[in-house]
Design an enzyme around this catalytic site. Sequence first.
Site, PDB file in Angstrom:
ATOM      1  N   GLU A  37       0.878  -1.161   0.000  1.00  5.95           N
ATOM      2  CA  GLU A  37       0.000   0.000   0.000  1.00  5.95           C
ATOM      3  C   GLU A  37       0.926   1.224   0.000  1.00  5.95           C
ATOM      4  O   GLU A  37       1.809   1.321   0.865  1.00  5.95           O
ATOM      5  CB  GLU A  37      -0.836  -0.038   1.284  1.00  5.95           C
ATOM      6  CG  GLU A  37      -1.952   0.948   1.265  1.00  5.95           C
ATOM      7  CD  GLU A  37      -2.756   0.951   2.565  1.00  5.95           C
ATOM      8  OE1 GLU A  37      -2.666  -0.030   3.341  1.00  5.95           O
ATOM      9  OE2 GLU A  37      -3.453   1.949   2.789  1.00  5.95           O
ATOM     10  N   ARG A 263       4.933 -12.792   9.862  1.00  7.70           N
ATOM     11  CA  ARG A 263       5.657 -11.576   9.516  1.00  7.70           C
ATOM     12  C   ARG A 263       6.990 -11.539  10.250  1.00  7.70           C
ATOM     13  O   ARG A 263       7.174 -12.209  11.261  1.00  7.70           O
ATOM     14  CB  ARG A 263       4.816 -10.350   9.829  1.00  7.70           C
ATOM     15  CG  ARG A 263       4.489 -10.189  11.310  1.00  7.70           C
ATOM     16  CD  ARG A 263       3.445  -9.112  11.547  1.00  7.70           C
ATOM     17  NE  ARG A 263       3.959  -7.791  11.247  1.00  7.70           N
ATOM     18  CZ  ARG A 263       3.443  -6.990  10.314  1.00  7.70           C
ATOM     19  NH1 ARG A 263       2.428  -7.375   9.586  1.00  7.70           N
ATOM     20  NH2 ARG A 263       3.943  -5.801  10.123  1.00  7.70           N
ATOM     21  N   LYS A 273       4.624   0.761   9.550  1.00  3.60           N
ATOM     22  CA  LYS A 273       4.705   2.046   8.863  1.00  3.60           C
ATOM     23  C   LYS A 273       4.146   3.173   9.722  1.00  3.60           C
ATOM     24  O   LYS A 273       4.694   4.269   9.739  1.00  3.60           O
ATOM     25  CB  LYS A 273       3.956   1.967   7.532  1.00  3.60           C
ATOM     26  CG  LYS A 273       4.772   1.290   6.446  1.00  3.60           C
ATOM     27  CD  LYS A 273       4.047   1.297   5.123  1.00  3.60           C
ATOM     28  CE  LYS A 273       2.996   0.220   5.101  1.00  3.60           C
ATOM     29  NZ  LYS A 273       2.442  -0.021   3.762  1.00  3.60           N
TER      30      LYS A 273
HETATM   31  P1  ATP Z   1       2.834  -2.158   8.219  1.00  2.00           P
HETATM   32  O1  ATP Z   1       2.273  -3.148   9.192  1.00  2.00           O
HETATM   33  O2  ATP Z   1       4.279  -1.903   8.394  1.00  2.00           O
HETATM   34  O3  ATP Z   1       2.047  -0.919   8.100  1.00  2.00           O
HETATM   35  P2  ATP Z   1       1.530  -3.345   5.989  1.00  2.00           P
HETATM   36  O4  ATP Z   1       1.342  -4.796   6.093  1.00  2.00           O
HETATM   37  O5  ATP Z   1       0.354  -2.493   6.224  1.00  2.00           O
HETATM   38  O6  ATP Z   1       2.779  -2.922   6.832  1.00  2.00           O
HETATM   39  P3  ATP Z   1       1.612  -3.314   3.144  1.00  2.00           P
HETATM   40  O7  ATP Z   1       2.081  -2.246   2.247  1.00  2.00           O
HETATM   41  O8  ATP Z   1       0.176  -3.633   3.152  1.00  2.00           O
HETATM   42  O9  ATP Z   1       2.116  -2.949   4.605  1.00  2.00           O
HETATM   43  O10 ATP Z   1       2.482  -4.629   2.925  1.00  2.00           O
HETATM   44  C1  ATP Z   1       2.815  -5.172   1.676  1.00  2.00           C
HETATM   45  C2  ATP Z   1       3.121  -6.626   1.856  1.00  2.00           C
HETATM   46  O11 ATP Z   1       4.211  -6.793   2.758  1.00  2.00           O
HETATM   47  C3  ATP Z   1       1.952  -7.385   2.439  1.00  2.00           C
HETATM   48  O12 ATP Z   1       1.786  -8.575   1.712  1.00  2.00           O
HETATM   49  C4  ATP Z   1       2.361  -7.647   3.863  1.00  2.00           C
HETATM   50  O13 ATP Z   1       1.788  -8.828   4.327  1.00  2.00           O
HETATM   51  C5  ATP Z   1       3.883  -7.716   3.764  1.00  2.00           C
HETATM   52  N1  ATP Z   1       4.509  -7.344   5.032  1.00  2.00           N
HETATM   53  C6  ATP Z   1       4.312  -6.215   5.742  1.00  2.00           C
HETATM   54  N2  ATP Z   1       5.017  -6.224   6.893  1.00  2.00           N
HETATM   55  C7  ATP Z   1       5.697  -7.400   6.912  1.00  2.00           C
HETATM   56  C8  ATP Z   1       6.599  -8.009   7.836  1.00  2.00           C
HETATM   57  N3  ATP Z   1       6.951  -7.423   8.983  1.00  2.00           N
HETATM   58  N4  ATP Z   1       7.100  -9.233   7.520  1.00  2.00           N
HETATM   59  C9  ATP Z   1       6.756  -9.831   6.372  1.00  2.00           C
HETATM   60  N5  ATP Z   1       5.918  -9.318   5.467  1.00  2.00           N
HETATM   61  C10 ATP Z   1       5.384  -8.112   5.720  1.00  2.00           C
HETATM   62 MG    MG Z   2      -1.479  -3.212   4.843  1.00  3.09          MG
END
Ligand code: ATP
Ligand code: MG
Length: 563
Positions: A37, A263, A273
């Site tokens: 995102e 994760r 983020k």
């Molecule tokens: P955050 O929790 O940091 O805001 P998010 O999951 O909202 O991260 P996205 O941009 O939606 O961020 O993530 C893109 C991809 O990266 C998704 O498929 C998500 O599952 C994966 N992802 C995000 N954080 C992690 C992590 N700590 N370890 C592994 N994969 C991750």
């Molecule tokens: Mg997300």
Amino acid sequence: MTSTDQSPSSNFIRNIIIDDLQTNKYNRQIMTRFPPEPNGYLHIGHAKSICLNFGLAAEFGGVCNLRFDDTNPGKEDIEYVESIQEDVRWLGFDWENRLYYASDYFEKLYDYAVQLIQEGKAYVCSLSADEIRQYRGTLTEPGIESPYRNRSVEDNLDLFTRMRSGEFPDGAHVVRAKIDMASSNVVMRDPAIYRIRHATHHRTGDKWCIYPMYDFTHCLSDSIEGITHSVCTLEFENNRALYDWVLDALDVARHPQQIEFARLNLTYAVLSKRKMIELVEKGVVNGWNDPRMPSISGIRRRGYPPEAIRNFCERIGVAKRDSTVDMALLEHCVRENLNESTPRVMAVLKPLRVVIDNYPEDQVEWLDAPYHPDNPRMGSRNLPFSKVLYIEADDFMEDPPKKFYRLAPGREVRLRYAFYIKCERVVKDNQTGEIQELHCTYDPETRGGGAPDGRKVKATLHWVSADHAIGAEVRLYDHLFTRPDPDSAKDGTDFKAFINPDSLKKLTDCRLEPGLANAAPGSRYQFERLGYFCVDTVDSCESALIFNRTVTLKDEWAKIRNK
Ligand code: ATP
Ligand code: MG
């Protein structure tokens, strides 16, 4: 729990793919995607997902798409879209011509929602957000059906059309999937699939004032692109039922499989983020690319090589259970890479002046010094040796304790690639008592090696020639937080309370061997005996050279592993 196991966990996702290829489940090449995102910069957790998705595709002869999951116009920005692409590319992955945006599918997604409404599988609900929450029930109590649940198809279509045309304010209505308000899975209790949001989108501008929700968008985007394996993190486990429901309800031709994995969590870091934005906005760090940040742009600026990050992601493996990885393992991977790939040079961070009394006044000798002891292909350079040198202030003690083997009054040590020197006299400031310089003698017979008479010294020090050395600033970094789990204080203390006040130290009077004057921004070196360093890509310039310490020489991970 801190994971110290270095062997990759059984990769259950690989096994699923191997099975699917054997049974020819999809009858075409496998396709994965990385779906960020664009609401922030990527962090090392995302790197795990990137390596996994692109890695699986490469391993099994498939492809991986980059897709922006851009359905939330309020928080998204073109700056993030650009940084994410730069980061994925820097990590070494290529989406070729497969760069997609969920917003490219808005028209199709709208049609799909219309189809659900026409088939009686979705309805327009006019409860407020609060009411919807109250009606939803709890984990132990079923929900209550919305009074709008049985609106006619005609009324629903009419309202949805008017939602799109902008007739209603934010929050006046949502479209909900008609599933089961009594489902034990709360996600399935008539989830919203469209909402009204009067906001300008970074790609579609003001064309839309209704936006599809994540759970509706994601599965359909996967299906539209022909994704075979939709890999996501564990928090979406309960959403898998909805993922499948939407695709079944619409009877789409291509139904990808959602697979969840744990994760990445890392000690001494916050990988969220939202929290990272907070650090940036409150000025706790100097932007997203602050070398103390676990963002990809931060660790890039810090000097971490992309190969080391890929290797780290390989080592931590892919599991179904959440765990926390020790930051020392990440640093170990970085060190392992830099140990082989970087030239070794000499730099003095806290200079102490040394005068060689028996060295001729205007003489300069150029001493051959290889760049890497185990890699002759890196070549060598000539280092100037002259009457006045700098050594590291920490390498001298006037009154040394027992185990201090470096320079002290009356003691002899070796200067790397040069001569034995012996400390004859210490000159101090009359008033402060501070050591100003050392007077030493050198033994010309010891050039480049040992003494002909076989006498030994117990230490070899790094040094630079005072007249030839160049000045630089060196920035030393430490953990951004004082505790390994800043995010989970038992008493609920905010993570920002654990910021390490000593996480950045700037040494402004460092002296480097002359060849480093032309070091390019981003180039990496080992400073002998001190650690790995790189030229800062943001603040360094020709007139003011600035190095970042990437990582120290000491390997904490080796200690943890051998315990
Ligand atoms: P955050 O929790 O940091 O805001 P998010 O999951 O909202 O991260 P996205 O941009 O939606 O961020 O993530 C893109 C991809 O990266 C998704 O498929 C998500 O599952 C994966 N992802 C995000 N954080 C992690 C992590 N700590 N370890 C592994 N994969 C991750
Ligand atoms: Mg997300």
